[in-house]
Design an enzyme around this catalytic site. Structure first.
Site, PDB file in Angstrom:
ATOM      1  N   ALA A  56      40.804  29.519  16.764  1.00  0.00           N
ATOM      2  CA  ALA A  56      39.611  29.916  16.014  1.00  0.00           C
ATOM      3  C   ALA A  56      39.867  30.949  14.928  1.00  0.00           C
ATOM      4  O   ALA A  56      39.139  31.002  13.938  1.00  0.00           O
ATOM      5  CB  ALA A  56      38.546  30.439  16.981  1.00  0.00           C
ATOM      6  N   ILE A  71      42.150  28.072   8.201  1.00  0.00           N
ATOM      7  CA  ILE A  71      41.228  26.945   8.028  1.00  0.00           C
ATOM      8  C   ILE A  71      40.152  26.966   9.106  1.00  0.00           C
ATOM      9  O   ILE A  71      38.969  26.726   8.835  1.00  0.00           O
ATOM     10  CB  ILE A  71      41.986  25.605   8.061  1.00  0.00           C
ATOM     11  CG1 ILE A  71      43.103  25.574   7.013  1.00  0.00           C
ATOM     12  CG2 ILE A  71      41.030  24.443   7.828  1.00  0.00           C
ATOM     13  CD1 ILE A  71      44.024  24.366   7.126  1.00  0.00           C
ATOM     14  N   ALA A  72      40.551  27.259  10.339  1.00  0.00           N
ATOM     15  CA  ALA A  72      39.606  27.208  11.459  1.00  0.00           C
ATOM     16  C   ALA A  72      38.450  28.178  11.273  1.00  0.00           C
ATOM     17  O   ALA A  72      37.291  27.848  11.571  1.00  0.00           O
ATOM     18  CB  ALA A  72      40.335  27.495  12.762  1.00  0.00           C
ATOM     19  N   ALA A 129      44.755  24.533  16.176  1.00  0.00           N
ATOM     20  CA  ALA A 129      45.788  25.529  16.500  1.00  0.00           C
ATOM     21  C   ALA A 129      47.167  24.902  16.436  1.00  0.00           C
ATOM     22  O   ALA A 129      47.435  23.911  17.108  1.00  0.00           O
ATOM     23  CB  ALA A 129      45.539  26.093  17.894  1.00  0.00           C
ATOM     24  N   SER A 130      48.050  25.495  15.619  1.00  0.00           N
ATOM     25  CA  SER A 130      49.438  25.042  15.537  1.00  0.00           C
ATOM     26  C   SER A 130      50.202  26.060  14.712  1.00  0.00           C
ATOM     27  O   SER A 130      49.666  26.586  13.729  1.00  0.00           O
ATOM     28  CB  SER A 130      49.531  23.663  14.886  1.00  0.00           C
ATOM     29  OG  SER A 130      50.828  23.113  15.009  1.00  0.00           O
ATOM     30  N   TYR A 162      59.326  22.640  10.195  1.00  0.00           N
ATOM     31  CA  TYR A 162      57.864  22.715  10.263  1.00  0.00           C
ATOM     32  C   TYR A 162      57.271  21.335  10.014  1.00  0.00           C
ATOM     33  O   TYR A 162      56.346  20.898  10.727  1.00  0.00           O
ATOM     34  CB  TYR A 162      57.310  23.715   9.243  1.00  0.00           C
ATOM     35  CG  TYR A 162      55.819  23.562   9.058  1.00  0.00           C
ATOM     36  CD1 TYR A 162      54.935  23.941  10.065  1.00  0.00           C
ATOM     37  CD2 TYR A 162      55.288  22.972   7.900  1.00  0.00           C
ATOM     38  CE1 TYR A 162      53.560  23.752   9.930  1.00  0.00           C
ATOM     39  CE2 TYR A 162      53.926  22.793   7.759  1.00  0.00           C
ATOM     40  CZ  TYR A 162      53.070  23.178   8.775  1.00  0.00           C
ATOM     41  OH  TYR A 162      51.715  22.987   8.633  1.00  0.00           O
ATOM     42  N   LYS A 190      54.850  18.899  12.600  1.00  0.00           N
ATOM     43  CA  LYS A 190      53.558  18.288  12.278  1.00  0.00           C
ATOM     44  C   LYS A 190      53.604  16.770  12.434  1.00  0.00           C
ATOM     45  O   LYS A 190      52.657  16.157  12.940  1.00  0.00           O
ATOM     46  CB  LYS A 190      53.123  18.658  10.861  1.00  0.00           C
ATOM     47  CG  LYS A 190      52.899  20.141  10.629  1.00  0.00           C
ATOM     48  CD  LYS A 190      51.875  20.737  11.594  1.00  0.00           C
ATOM     49  CE  LYS A 190      50.475  20.256  11.351  1.00  0.00           C
ATOM     50  NZ  LYS A 190      49.483  20.945  12.206  1.00  0.00           N
ATOM     51  N   SER A 220      50.419  29.914   3.094  1.00  0.00           N
ATOM     52  CA  SER A 220      50.159  29.225   1.825  1.00  0.00           C
ATOM     53  C   SER A 220      49.796  30.208   0.713  1.00  0.00           C
ATOM     54  O   SER A 220      50.339  30.137  -0.391  1.00  0.00           O
ATOM     55  CB  SER A 220      49.037  28.201   1.997  1.00  0.00           C
ATOM     56  OG  SER A 220      49.408  27.198   2.904  1.00  0.00           O
TER      57      SER A 220
END
Length: 343
Positions: free
Chosen positions: A9, A13-14, A81-82, A154, A158, A198
C-alpha cells in the site's frame, strides 16, 4: 461500492491507486510490512475517505498465508507489492523470490477466498522486453525471454512473476479472473517523501551523475495514469488479459532539454554529447565498471528505442495518457517540494 485489497500500500503507484479508490467510494484494505510505526503510513490514513474506508494490515510477501486476512471479504485484489531495484547482492533472494513467491502467495490467498472475483497484478514492460528493437512494435503478445539472474535481473523478476501468475490461473482455474497492467518507466508526483527508482532517473540527471547525454530512449508514463489504469481494470467487467501502459517515448537529450528550461537551482545537467556511435561504444565499455544491474541495463538499452501499441488499454479501459513532458515538469516540482532536487 466494492471492497478492494491493495498489496504494498505504501508504494509509489499503490498509494496513488488507493487515493483514487477512496475517492470513488470503495472500501480498501491495504497491506504493509509493519504496523509498528503509524507515522510511516500517515500519508495513507490521512487521505480523504481513509478514516471511514481504509484498513491497513501486515503482510509478508514470503509468508505463505500472510495475505489471507487482507483478501478475506474482498471482491477485487490489486497485487502491487514487488521489489524495484536495479542492482542487488543476490538476485534470486532479493528480487526473484519476493516477486514470484509473493505473487503466488497472494493468488493462493485469493483462491482460498470465495469472495474474490478479480485480481489485478502490477507487472511491467520489463516482462514484455528487456532489449527494445525499433523494428518491433510491442504488443501484449510479446514476452521478455532474454533476461536472467545475471542479465537485467529486475526484468527477469517481473517476467517470471507474471508468467507464474498466468500459469497459476491456467492450472488452478480459480473463481477469479486475472488482469495485468504492464507500465513502462513510471514518473510523476509522489505522495511520500521517499525518492522512488523511476523519479531518481530525473534527479540523477539534475545532480550530475551522468557523464554525458547518452543514447537512451525511455518509454515513460505518469503515475496518475498508471493508478487510473488499475482502478479501471478493477471496475471494468470486460477487462481481460495484459495491458501495456505507456505514454510517449522520450530521449535523454529531450529530457535534458526540458530540465534545462526549468532552471532548477544547483542543477548540473550533462552537456557532453554521447548519443552517437562512438559515445554508445564508450558507454558499453564503461558499463562493465558499473554495478551489475546498471551495467546490463546499459548494454541492452543504449542505442535502442522502444515502439509499442497501447490500443488495447485505450479501447478496453478508456485510458488516455498525459503529455509526458508536462509529467516531467510536475515530477521536478514535486521532487523540489520534497527536497530531492534544487538544494
Amino acid at each position: 461500492m466494492r471492497t478492494i485489497a491493495v498489496t504494498g500500500a505504501t508504494g509509489f503507484i499503490a498509494s496513488h491507486t488507493i487515493a483514487l479508490l477512496l475517492e470513488a467510494g470503495h472500501h480498501v484494505c491495504g497491506t504493509v510490512r509493519s504496523l509498528a510505526r503509524p507515522d510511516a503510513h500517515a500519508f495513507l490514513t490521512g487521505l480523504p475517505g481513509a478514516a471511514e474506508r481504509l484498513t491497513l494490515v501486515e503482510a509478508d510477501l514470503l509468508a505463505p498465508s500472510s495475505f489471507d486476512a487482507a483478501v478475506a471479504g474482498c471482491d477485487t485484489v490489486l497485487h502491487m507489492a514487488s521489489p524495484y531495484v536495479m542492482t542487488v547482492a543476490d538476485a534470486q533472494r532479493d528480487l526473484v523470490d519476493p516477486a514470484v513467491q509473493g505473487t503466488l502467495n497472494v493468488l493462493r490467498a485469493c483462491a482460498r477466498a470465495p469472495s474474490v472475483r478479480r485480481v489485478v497484478v502490477t507487472s511491467s514492460m520489463a516482462a514484455v522486453t528487456d532489449e527494445p528493437d525499433k523494428s518491433v512494435l510491442l504488443t501484449e503478445a510479446n514476452w521478455n525471454t532474454t533476461s536472467s539472474l545475471t542479465r537485467n535481473p529486475y526484468y527477469f523478476s517481473k517476467a517470471e512473476a507474471e508468467r507464474a501468475a498466468w500459469s497459476f490461473v491456467e492450472g488452478e482455474k480459480p473463481a477469479f479472473d486475472l488482469v495485468t497492467i504492464n507500465p513502462f518507466v513510471v514518473i510523476g508526483p509522489s505522495l511520500t517523501p521517499q525518492l522512488n527508482t523511476s523519479n531518481a532517473i530525473i534527479a540523477d540527471l539534475l545532480s550530475g551523475k551522468y557523464p554525458g547525454i547518452i543514447d537512451l530512449t525511455w518509454g515513460m508514463v505518469d503515475v496518475r495514469d498508471v493508478a487510473l489504469a488499475h482502478v479501471r481494470a478493477a471496475e471494468t467487467p470486460g477487462a481481460s488479459g495484459r495491458y501495456l501502459c505507456a505514454g510517449d517515448t522520450v530521449t535523454m537529450r529531450e529530457v535534458v532539454g526540458i530540465l534545462r528550461g526549468l532552471d532548477v537551482p544547483g542543477q548540473r545537467l550533462p552537456s557532453l554529447g554521447m548519443d552517437n556511435a562512438v559515445g554508445s561504444l564508450l558507454v558499453r565499455l564503461m558499463s562493465y565498471t558499473q554495478p551489475g544491474g546498471v551495467g546490463s541495463y546499459l548494454r541492452s538499452h543504449v542505442g535502442r528505442a522502444p515502439r509499442y501499441d497501447t490500443t488495447k488499454i485505450r479501447r478496453d479501459l478508456g485510458l488516455s495518457f498525459r503529455d509526458i513532458r508536462q509529467s516531467i515538469v510536475d515530477t521536478v516540482a514535486d521532487m523540489t517540494r520534497w527536497g530531492h532536487v534544487g538544494r
